[in-house]
Scaffold this motif. Structure first.
Motif, mmCIF file in Angstrom:
data_model
loop_
_atom_site.group_PDB
_atom_site.id
_atom_site.type_symbol
_atom_site.label_atom_id
_atom_site.label_comp_id
_atom_site.label_asym_id
_atom_site.label_seq_id
_atom_site.Cartn_x
_atom_site.Cartn_y
_atom_site.Cartn_z
ATOM 1 N N ARG A 108 0.807 -1.223 0.000
ATOM 2 C CA ARG A 108 0.000 0.000 0.000
ATOM 3 C C ARG A 108 0.840 1.273 0.000
ATOM 4 N N GLY A 109 1.987 1.271 0.706
ATOM 5 C CA GLY A 109 2.741 2.519 0.812
ATOM 6 C C GLY A 109 4.205 2.437 0.435
ATOM 7 N N THR A 110 4.737 1.216 0.246
ATOM 8 C CA THR A 110 6.180 1.038 0.064
ATOM 9 C C THR A 110 6.483 0.267 -1.209
ATOM 10 N N ALA A 111 7.533 0.693 -1.917
ATOM 11 C CA ALA A 111 8.032 -0.050 -3.069
ATOM 12 C C ALA A 111 9.541 -0.191 -2.935
ATOM 13 N N LEU A 112 10.056 -1.410 -3.075
ATOM 14 C CA LEU A 112 11.481 -1.676 -3.012
ATOM 15 C C LEU A 112 11.940 -2.276 -4.337
ATOM 16 N N LEU A 113 13.017 -1.725 -4.872
ATOM 17 C CA LEU A 113 13.619 -2.237 -6.101
ATOM 18 C C LEU A 113 14.944 -2.889 -5.718
ATOM 19 N N VAL A 114 15.033 -4.221 -5.888
ATOM 20 C CA VAL A 114 16.185 -4.993 -5.418
ATOM 21 C C VAL A 114 16.903 -5.627 -6.613
ATOM 22 N N PRO A 115 18.199 -5.344 -6.806
ATOM 23 C CA PRO A 115 18.932 -5.960 -7.920
ATOM 24 C C PRO A 115 18.935 -7.484 -7.795
ATOM 25 N N THR A 116 18.859 -8.175 -8.926
ATOM 26 C CA THR A 116 18.887 -9.630 -8.911
ATOM 27 C C THR A 116 19.448 -10.162 -10.217
ATOM 28 N N LYS A 117 20.093 -11.313 -10.126
ATOM 29 C CA LYS A 117 20.572 -11.992 -11.326
ATOM 30 C C LYS A 117 19.768 -13.258 -11.603
ATOM 31 N N GLY A 118 18.897 -13.595 -10.653
ATOM 32 C CA GLY A 118 18.134 -14.834 -10.808
ATOM 33 C C GLY A 118 16.672 -14.703 -10.453
ATOM 34 N N GLY A 119 16.067 -13.551 -10.742
ATOM 35 C CA GLY A 119 14.664 -13.368 -10.426
ATOM 36 C C GLY A 119 14.426 -13.284 -8.936
ATOM 37 N N MET A 120 13.254 -13.756 -8.505
ATOM 38 C CA MET A 120 12.904 -13.738 -7.087
ATOM 39 C C MET A 120 13.539 -14.954 -6.410
ATOM 40 N N THR A 121 14.726 -14.786 -5.848
ATOM 41 C CA THR A 121 15.425 -15.875 -5.178
ATOM 42 C C THR A 121 14.870 -16.062 -3.769
ATOM 43 N N ASP A 122 15.173 -17.213 -3.170
ATOM 44 C CA ASP A 122 14.709 -17.478 -1.803
ATOM 45 C C ASP A 122 15.272 -16.437 -0.827
ATOM 46 N N LYS A 123 16.532 -16.036 -1.051
ATOM 47 C CA LYS A 123 17.160 -15.075 -0.142
ATOM 48 C C LYS A 123 16.472 -13.712 -0.233
ATOM 49 N N ILE A 124 16.166 -13.270 -1.453
ATOM 50 C CA ILE A 124 15.483 -11.977 -1.614
ATOM 51 C C ILE A 124 14.081 -12.048 -1.029
ATOM 52 N N ARG A 125 13.387 -13.176 -1.257
ATOM 53 C CA ARG A 125 12.035 -13.317 -0.716
ATOM 54 C C ARG A 125 12.055 -13.274 0.813
ATOM 55 N N THR A 126 13.005 -13.963 1.419
ATOM 56 C CA THR A 126 13.117 -13.962 2.889
ATOM 57 C C THR A 126 13.372 -12.552 3.418
ATOM 58 N N ALA A 127 14.278 -11.812 2.744
ATOM 59 C CA ALA A 127 14.581 -10.444 3.166
ATOM 60 C C ALA A 127 13.365 -9.539 3.002
ATOM 61 N N LEU A 128 12.661 -9.672 1.876
ATOM 62 C CA LEU A 128 11.481 -8.838 1.638
ATOM 63 C C LEU A 128 10.376 -9.151 2.644
ATOM 64 N N ASP A 129 10.163 -10.453 2.932
ATOM 65 C CA ASP A 129 9.147 -10.826 3.920
ATOM 66 C C ASP A 129 9.402 -10.146 5.256
ATOM 67 N N LYS A 130 10.686 -9.914 5.550
ATOM 68 C CA LYS A 130 11.050 -9.289 6.824
ATOM 69 C C LYS A 130 10.903 -7.769 6.765
ATOM 70 N N VAL A 131 11.601 -7.119 5.815
ATOM 71 C CA VAL A 131 11.675 -5.651 5.836
ATOM 72 C C VAL A 131 10.354 -4.997 5.444
ATOM 73 N N MET A 132 9.526 -5.674 4.652
ATOM 74 C CA MET A 132 8.252 -5.062 4.259
ATOM 75 C C MET A 132 7.260 -5.027 5.422
ATOM 76 N N GLN A 133 7.620 -5.667 6.544
ATOM 77 C CA GLN A 133 6.739 -5.648 7.719
ATOM 78 C C GLN A 133 7.347 -4.894 8.900
#
Length: 511
Positions: free
Chosen positions: A172-197
């Motif tokens: 609703r209020g936040t957008a994060l742009l995260v560099p990646t070489k392999g799409g939505m990786t498990d590590k990026i998903r885990t980090a996003l699940d944390k920081v977006m909350q």
């Protein structure tokens, strides 16, 4: 038939034009976007090593994107949007040009970039979402031209892969742009699940440095923690340092501002730090030994004994382990101005000339005996030219040094030994008056540097000519030891420096 060289040149011009059109689109969007406060900054981790905030609205205005002179540029942009894109995508971008708030982003709020271990210290962009519905529509339309993947939904955010290069996650209020070489990786998903909350108390917003960052008036503000931002090897070294080490936990805060005829960057130490009394005001004592015009000049006022004490207390430098009494003796003898000038870049090694005020000429002369006493020439070789002049040779390089009336000289160019200034000296240069009283001062004189054949060859005639025509110099200085200023001074002092940069880019791109 066009030659290969001509084809490559045309490709380069087209590439530059396209890049500039995209820049214009972004700046136009930034200038006109709607304003709405959100909690998007809560997505910055508390242990972020570096945090940068960018006032994009100010930058867009200062760049002059909406000035009448850019009418042709707007038409170029409009035409470009019709090429190579799906009709829905083209229509969406046209709507954003007419009403930038339709993008879904609120870019009148600062845009943040940060580096944190949650994302392996990659640079993450943090943006404010103004309208999630509009952002969904923008992403869906961009996906129709394969500029991003169709949005997917998780429990706390949606995400898309942008051109295979980055993950864009948003709620609703936040957008994060995260560099990646392999799409939505498990590590990026885990980090996003944390920081977006994250709540405020879990984020960088709870750090006092965040309040200080927001209070700065620059177009770009930044915070850098050396301890958090260092590599694991350097961090390990810091953890093993004694409590006397002045660099452990060191942080800096600063800003960059675009003014009329001036780009200014100010940096200062942030947080608790020990006072440093190893520097003293510059008195311009040795400037008369240098020619009036130099491409580069660097000078500082130094208390040698205090400097040695400060450096030797830092165990990471290993000065004490060298166990060379002469080193401390040399430092102790320096008291006053230390000035270095570069006067030629035409050789493989730039020619430099340095002078330093000293209190003990014997300390300088004792270098000769020390080198002579070493076995197997492991420290190189040395020969005495006269009672006060010496030549030190190491790895096929010669360094000439000596003493003249309690002033030490050192140079790598034999022609500069006992250099006799013909005409005016640097003491008569306009920069001399700016130097006196500072504790450190450097200046890169643009016209002098760009006139050097080696620099001209590397920079190219177009860029070199643009710099000579528009920029006077780059200079830096500090008063004291905990705050520094660096400035790029432009010849046109009436127009904003950023607007002048845009104009130069347009000219180089043929627009």
């Amino acid at each position: 038939m066009q030659s290969d060289e001509s084809k490559e040149s045309n490709k380069h011009i087209t590439y530059m034009k396209n890049k500039f059109l995209l820049l214009y689109l972004l700046l136009t969007l930034l200038t006109l976007s709607s304003c709405r406060k959100t909690e998007y900054t809560h997505a910055i981790p508390a242990d972020a090593a570096a945090v940068i905030s960018v006032d994009m609205k100010s930058i867009a205005i200062k760049s002059g994107i909406n000035d009448k002179e850019n009418t042709v540029l707007k038409q170029h942009l409009s035409d470009a949007l019709k090429n190579g894109l799906n009709s829905e995508t083209s229509d969406r971008l046209a709507k954003i040009l007419e009403n930038p708030s339709k993008s879904g982003f609120d870019l009148t709020e600062p845009v943040y970039a940060y580096s944190a271990k949650e994302f392996d210290n990659e640079t993450v962009i943090d943006l404010c979402v103004g309208d999630r519905g509009d952002l969904n529509s923008t992403i869906e339309d961009l996906a129709k031209s394969q500029l991003c993947s169709p949005p997917e939904e998780t429990d706390h955010y949606k995400f898309t892969i942008v051109m295979g290069k980055a993950v864009l996650a948003y709620n609703r209020g936040t957008a994060l742009l995260v560099p990646t070489k392999g799409g939505m990786t498990d590590k990026i998903r885990t980090a996003l699940d944390k920081v977006m909350q994250y709540k405020k108390e879990e984020s960088f917003c709870a750090n006092k440095a965040f309040d200080t960052l927001k209070e700065r008036k620059g177009d770009v503000n930044f915070y850098i923690s050396l301890k958090e931002g260092m590599s694991s090897t350097m961090a390990s070294c810091i953890n093993n340092m004694t409590t006397k080490t002045p660099t452990a936990g060191l942080a800096f805060i600063g800003d960059v501002t675009f003014n009329n005829g001036l780009i200014s960057m100010k940096v200062e130490k942030y947080g608790p730090h020990k006072p440093d009394n190893s520097m003293k005001p510059i008195n311009n004592a040795v400037l008369s030994h240098f020619p009036q015009h130099l491409p580069i000049m660097f000078t500082l006022g130094i208390e040698g004994a205090k400097t040695y004490k400060m450096l030797s207390s830092d165990s990471s430098l290993g000065i004490d382990e060298l166990d060379i009494p002469l080193l401390q003796k040399l430092f102790d003898s320096i008291h006053g101005d230390l000035t270095i000038g570069y006067n030629s870049f035409g050789k493989s090694d730039p020619a430099f000339l340095a002078y330093a005020q000293i209190t003990n000429a014997d300390a300088v002369k004792s270098i000769y005996g020390f080198i002579k006493s070493q076995k197997d020439n492991e420290w190189g070789t040395i020969r005495k030219v006269s009672e006060n002049d010496f030549v030190y040779s190491f790895m096929k390089k010669n360094i000439y040094y000596g003493v003249i009336d309690n002033v030490m000289y050192i140079t790598n160019d034999a022609s500069l030994v006992h250099y006799k200034v013909a005409g005016g000296t640097y003491a008569q240069n306009a920069y001399a008056s700016q130097t006196k009283g500072k504790t450190m001062f450097f200046v890169f004189d643009t016209s002098e540097i760009m006139g050097q054949p080696a620099i001209l060859k590397k920079m190219g005639p177009i860029v070199s000519a643009a710099l000579v025509r528009n920029v006077v110099c780059v200079r830096g200085y500090n008063v004291g030891v905990n705050a520094w200023t660096a400035e790029m001074v432009w010849k046109d002092r009436q127009a904003n420096a950023l607007k002048q940069i845009v104009k130069i880019v347009r000219q180089i791109a043929g627009m």
